[in-house]
Design a protein around this motif. Sequence first.
Motif, PDB file in Angstrom:
ATOM      1  N   ASP A 184       1.056  -1.600  -0.138  1.00  0.00           N
ATOM      2  CA  ASP A 184      -0.153   0.208  -0.186  1.00  0.00           C
ATOM      3  C   ASP A 184       0.778   1.766  -0.447  1.00  0.00           C
ATOM      4  O   ASP A 184       1.612   1.232   0.326  1.00  0.00           O
ATOM      5  CB  ASP A 184      -0.911  -0.137   1.010  1.00  0.00           C
ATOM      6  CG  ASP A 184      -1.952   0.972   0.799  1.00  0.00           C
ATOM      7  OD1 ASP A 184      -2.310   1.343   0.438  1.00  0.00           O
ATOM      8  OD2 ASP A 184      -3.026   0.911   1.476  1.00  0.00           O
ATOM      9  N   ASP A 228      -4.561  -2.965  -3.339  1.00  0.00           N
ATOM     10  CA  ASP A 228      -6.241  -1.935  -3.359  1.00  0.00           C
ATOM     11  C   ASP A 228      -6.467  -1.818  -4.648  1.00  0.00           C
ATOM     12  O   ASP A 228      -5.728  -2.098  -5.337  1.00  0.00           O
ATOM     13  CB  ASP A 228      -6.230  -0.756  -2.322  1.00  0.00           C
ATOM     14  CG  ASP A 228      -5.369   0.050  -3.291  1.00  0.00           C
ATOM     15  OD1 ASP A 228      -4.726   0.114  -3.327  1.00  0.00           O
ATOM     16  OD2 ASP A 228      -4.781   0.892  -1.834  1.00  0.00           O
ATOM     17  N   LYS A 229      -7.621  -1.490  -4.879  1.00  0.00           N
ATOM     18  CA  LYS A 229      -7.442  -1.197  -6.625  1.00  0.00           C
ATOM     19  C   LYS A 229      -7.136  -0.162  -7.106  1.00  0.00           C
ATOM     20  O   LYS A 229      -6.907  -0.375  -8.503  1.00  0.00           O
ATOM     21  CB  LYS A 229      -8.889  -0.312  -6.201  1.00  0.00           C
ATOM     22  CG  LYS A 229      -9.294   1.094  -6.170  1.00  0.00           C
ATOM     23  CD  LYS A 229     -10.880   1.450  -6.354  1.00  0.00           C
ATOM     24  CE  LYS A 229     -10.697   2.797  -5.661  1.00  0.00           C
ATOM     25  NZ  LYS A 229     -12.272   3.195  -6.321  1.00  0.00           N
TER      26      LYS A 229
END
Length: 203
Positions: free
Chosen positions: A103, A193-194
């Motif tokens: 991230d 995440d996306k």
Amino acid sequence: MSLRVQGGMRSSYELVERHDLTEAEWRRLAPLLPAAVLNGILWTLATGALWRDLPPRYPPWPRCYYYFARWQCDGTWARVHRALERTLRAEDNAIDFALFCLDSTIVRAHKAPAGAEENRPPGEPADHALGRTRGGYRTKLSLVTDGQGLALAAMVHGGQASDLAAMPAILDCIQIVGARGRPRTYPDALTGDKGYSFAPVRR
């Protein structure tokens, strides 16, 4: 009873302060770093306070900052990190290779702290990890941890950089050496995440 360090000396009646290392942590780090200023450095990093606000229980702030900067420039922090990873993998089998987590976060910055190009420390990006975004100058910090939250690699770059562009570089930083064989560079699975949901990342 856990103890803290005052100027590199242990005292049998002083309890650990909130951000100080425990006895178990000291035992791991003792062969790798001098103890005198480490707690002062960690206190400053954990609280985000100015170096000049370092409490008097630690060594003087100029000494703590000097070693913090020196160890960054000469690669000491990186060597300590690799040594701890080697211990965790070879002796304790404590690194979770089943899942790595990736991230990033944005840190607000200002162009003024960048300094002159000739004063750029070794390893610092040419742009001083500053990038212009809609909200002004920003720095992006990318981090990879194992499945238990153990930090494996970190990288800073300009705030305008996409997660997709930064992902290959930070994964290339992972070189976890074991007792024998080649360094382990990849997990069984990687999650993010996306912002990382693109075909190049999946490949």
